[in-house]
Design an enzyme around this catalytic site. Structure first.
Site, PDB file in Angstrom:
ATOM      1  N   HIS A   1     -35.311 -49.260   1.503  1.00 36.04           N
ATOM      2  CA  HIS A   1     -33.770 -49.190   1.826  1.00 36.04           C
ATOM      3  C   HIS A   1     -33.272 -50.644   1.236  1.00 36.04           C
ATOM      4  O   HIS A   1     -33.516 -51.582   2.268  1.00 36.04           O
ATOM      5  CB  HIS A   1     -34.554 -48.872   3.678  1.00 36.04           C
ATOM      6  CG  HIS A   1     -33.273 -48.841   4.251  1.00 36.04           C
ATOM      7  ND1 HIS A   1     -31.952 -48.581   3.654  1.00 36.04           N
ATOM      8  CD2 HIS A   1     -33.332 -48.806   5.478  1.00 36.04           C
ATOM      9  CE1 HIS A   1     -31.279 -48.188   4.993  1.00 36.04           C
ATOM     10  NE2 HIS A   1     -31.658 -47.982   5.538  1.00 36.04           N
TER      11      HIS A   1
ATOM     12  N   HIS B   1     -27.230 -49.537   4.027  1.00 34.23           N
ATOM     13  CA  HIS B   1     -26.424 -49.237   5.447  1.00 34.23           C
ATOM     14  C   HIS B   1     -25.768 -50.756   6.040  1.00 34.23           C
ATOM     15  O   HIS B   1     -26.293 -50.942   7.274  1.00 34.23           O
ATOM     16  CB  HIS B   1     -27.504 -48.060   6.379  1.00 34.23           C
ATOM     17  CG  HIS B   1     -27.620 -47.317   5.500  1.00 34.23           C
ATOM     18  ND1 HIS B   1     -28.346 -46.143   6.303  1.00 34.23           N
ATOM     19  CD2 HIS B   1     -27.258 -46.448   4.521  1.00 34.23           C
ATOM     20  CE1 HIS B   1     -28.132 -44.887   5.512  1.00 34.23           C
ATOM     21  NE2 HIS B   1     -27.551 -45.684   4.249  1.00 34.23           N
TER      22      HIS B   1
ATOM     23  N   TYR C   1     -28.370 -53.575   5.829  1.00 36.55           N
ATOM     24  CA  TYR C   1     -29.708 -53.863   6.123  1.00 36.55           C
ATOM     25  C   TYR C   1     -30.025 -54.625   5.051  1.00 36.55           C
ATOM     26  O   TYR C   1     -29.320 -55.533   4.246  1.00 36.55           O
ATOM     27  CB  TYR C   1     -31.323 -52.999   6.439  1.00 36.55           C
ATOM     28  CG  TYR C   1     -30.078 -52.142   7.764  1.00 36.55           C
ATOM     29  CD1 TYR C   1     -30.427 -53.033   8.995  1.00 36.55           C
ATOM     30  CD2 TYR C   1     -30.239 -51.528   7.203  1.00 36.55           C
ATOM     31  CE1 TYR C   1     -30.191 -52.106  10.534  1.00 36.55           C
ATOM     32  CE2 TYR C   1     -30.559 -50.636   8.244  1.00 36.55           C
ATOM     33  CZ  TYR C   1     -30.173 -50.935   9.769  1.00 36.55           C
ATOM     34  OH  TYR C   1     -29.837 -50.104  10.797  1.00 36.55           O
TER      35      TYR C   1
HETATM   36  C1  LIG Z   1     -31.329 -40.939  14.176  1.00 35.39           C
HETATM   37  C2  LIG Z   1     -30.686 -41.809  13.383  1.00 35.39           C
HETATM   38  C3  LIG Z   1     -31.525 -42.236  12.554  1.00 35.39           C
HETATM   39  C4  LIG Z   1     -31.941 -42.748  11.086  1.00 35.39           C
HETATM   40  N1  LIG Z   1     -32.180 -43.837  10.459  1.00 35.39           N
HETATM   41  C5  LIG Z   1     -31.801 -44.166   9.429  1.00 35.39           C
HETATM   42  C6  LIG Z   1     -33.497 -45.268   8.904  1.00 35.39           C
HETATM   43  O1  LIG Z   1     -34.323 -45.265   9.509  1.00 35.39           O
HETATM   44  N2  LIG Z   1     -33.155 -45.285   7.290  1.00 35.39           N
HETATM   45  C7  LIG Z   1     -31.383 -44.490   6.682  1.00 35.39           C
HETATM   46  O2  LIG Z   1     -32.242 -44.625   5.467  1.00 35.39           O
HETATM   47  N3  LIG Z   1     -31.297 -44.335   7.005  1.00 35.39           N
HETATM   48  C8  LIG Z   1     -30.959 -43.667   8.065  1.00 35.39           C
HETATM   49  N4  LIG Z   1     -30.074 -42.725   9.621  1.00 35.39           N
HETATM   50  C9  LIG Z   1     -29.179 -41.559   8.098  1.00 35.39           C
HETATM   51  C10 LIG Z   1     -30.070 -40.605   7.912  1.00 35.39           C
HETATM   52  O3  LIG Z   1     -31.375 -40.899   6.585  1.00 35.39           O
HETATM   53  C11 LIG Z   1     -28.837 -39.662   7.346  1.00 35.39           C
HETATM   54  O4  LIG Z   1     -28.385 -40.575   6.144  1.00 35.39           O
HETATM   55  C12 LIG Z   1     -27.641 -39.671   8.452  1.00 35.39           C
HETATM   56  O5  LIG Z   1     -27.913 -39.310   9.430  1.00 35.39           O
HETATM   57  C13 LIG Z   1     -26.880 -38.245   7.750  1.00 35.39           C
HETATM   58  O6  LIG Z   1     -27.427 -37.155   7.151  1.00 35.39           O
HETATM   59  P1  LIG Z   1     -26.922 -36.058   7.918  1.00 35.39           P
HETATM   60  O7  LIG Z   1     -25.638 -35.386   8.315  1.00 35.39           O
HETATM   61  O8  LIG Z   1     -27.780 -35.127   7.370  1.00 35.39           O
HETATM   62  O9  LIG Z   1     -27.779 -36.257   9.190  1.00 35.39           O
HETATM   63  C14 LIG Z   1     -30.549 -42.258  10.622  1.00 35.39           C
HETATM   64  C15 LIG Z   1     -29.500 -40.984  11.223  1.00 35.39           C
HETATM   65  C16 LIG Z   1     -30.537 -40.556  12.919  1.00 35.39           C
HETATM   66  C17 LIG Z   1     -29.208 -39.197  12.908  1.00 35.39           C
END
Ligand SMILES: Cc1cc2nc3c(=O)[nH]c(=O)nc-3n(C[C@H](O)[C@H](O)[C@H](O)COP(=O)(O)O)c2cc1C
Length: 371
Positions: free
Chosen positions: A170, A173, A175
């Protein structure tokens, strides 16, 4: 060809063979009590494998550093109990014919916006900043950095030993790894800092090289990257293709096989000043520049982006024609799906069989449970 056939073409890279192009995006669920994944987590991932997801990426799961997570129920990817829990997860996914990798994570100095949980030692980051002008915790010493890189490598080696098919680092975002990339949070005067994105990438490049050494040549390594940060949605690490090349190429050389290019809306062009409003997105440019495989992501099948979902904004289901067009022109190799797969484990099979009307609509309430 039915319209969605392009999503259901197999994909192969090194030892990884996928039945289709749909990836479950990594999503933190904070449902691993005391950091240990259990049967409920295994069943949750297994349902996605049964639902035809080609590759499952786990929620972020943290390395063996004292303050590597920012929430009490984020799973560890170290220690006998947590690794035994993860073994249960990958075995369950394999039983259902699925493929999976953990997303290996260190949250750096970022505060969770979901809880006020705190680690019992100070957080760490490149320059002791959570965001520009926002001091928090310690700046990492050389020893901290070396130990952190070794912990990423150990986690990847454990992933391979447990039987996972791939590992994702990762780096997105805002981090830890991204805090090194970003000039807003990396003010170091040593070899891990510098004026250019290439210089500030050294920490990531050394991490990738250590992971590659730990897993051997055939095990695929993914790195997730984003221009945006949760600290600043408008931040950009690479403002031109040349800068993007100086950011990504050293990571490809160090051993990255797949760049997972995080956007909130996959259809947004990365450099519209070059190829227009319908131009390549981040994953498209990353593929063009490095020749590596890429994963795109962002609001697939939904009308609004995921940041809105955290503040309770409602979304509706949306068509995937724009996605199919981009995949048909081979802009990127794989597509990650987040929220749509949270509320409906069978999203992929319903797309394959064109049961559009049967897809459950995502609601922010689904964030609270492991459906
Ligand atoms: C509840 C939730 C938790 C997430 N946790 C992470 C994470 O642990 N690591 C990460 O790289 N992105 C995380 N994301 C981002 C998602 O991987 C993804 O990039 C984002 O939701 C956009 O995709 P979507 O529009 O299809 O939901 C999270 C998103 C959501 C909704």
């Amino acid at each position: 060809m039915t319209s969605s056939d392009v999503l259901f073409k197999p994909f192969k890279i090194k030892s990884l063979e996928l039945a289709n192009r749909i990836v479950m995006a990594p999503m933190t669920r904070s449902k691993a009590p005391a950091g240990i994944p259990g049967e409920a987590n295994a069943a949750y991932y297994k349902r996605r494998a049964q639902g035809d997801v080609g590759l499952i990426l786990s929620e972020g799961t943290v390395i063996d550093r004292p303050a590597s997570r920012n929430e009490g129920n984020i799973p560890f990817f170290h220690g006998d109990a947590a690794l035994a829990g993860w073994k249960g997860v990958i075995d369950a996914v394999h039983e259902a014919g699925g493929k999976m990798g953990p997303q290996i994570w260190h949250t750096g100095s970022v505060t969770s916006f979901l809880s006020d949980w705190l680690p019992d030692v100070p957080v760490e980051s490149p320059s002791g900043l959570e965001a520009p002008d926002k001091p928090r915790g310690n700046a990492m010493s050389d020893e901290d950095i070396a130990d952190t890189i070794a912990a990423f490598a150990k986690a990847a080696a454990d992933a391979k030993h447990l039987g996972f098919d791939v590992a994702e680092i990762h780096g997105a975002h805002g981090y830890l790894i991204d805090q090194f990339f970003w000039d807003g949070t990396n003010h170091r005067a040593d070899k891990y800092g510098g004026k250019t994105i290439a210089e500030r990438s050294r920490f990531a490049v050394e991490t990738v090289a250590a992971v590659r050494k730990a897993v051997g040549p055939d095990f695929p390594i993914i790195i997730r990257l984003s221009q945006w940060k949760q600290q600043d949605y408008t931040a950009r690490l690479a403002t031109s293709p040349a800068e993007m090349e100086s950011w990504l190429a050293p990571m490809a050389d160090a051993g990255v096989d797949i760049f997972h290019c995080s956007q909130r809306r996959f259809w947004e062009p990365e450099f519209p000043e070059i190829d227009g409003e319908n131009g390549l997105n981040f994953a498209g440019w990353a593929k063009k520049i490095t020749g590596a495989a890429t994963i795109s992501v962002g609001s697939v099948g939904l009308s609004g982006d995921f940041i809105g979902s955290f503040s309770g904004e409602a979304v509706s289901n949306a068509g995937i024609e724009k996605l199919l067009t981009r995949m048909e022109r081979d802009e990127f190799d794989l597509i990650a799906v987040g929220r749509a797969l949270l509320s409906d484990p069978h999203w992929a099979s319903k797309i394959r069989t064109e049961k559009w009307d049967e897809i459950s609509t995502f609601t922010p309430n689904s964030l609270g449970e492991l459906v």
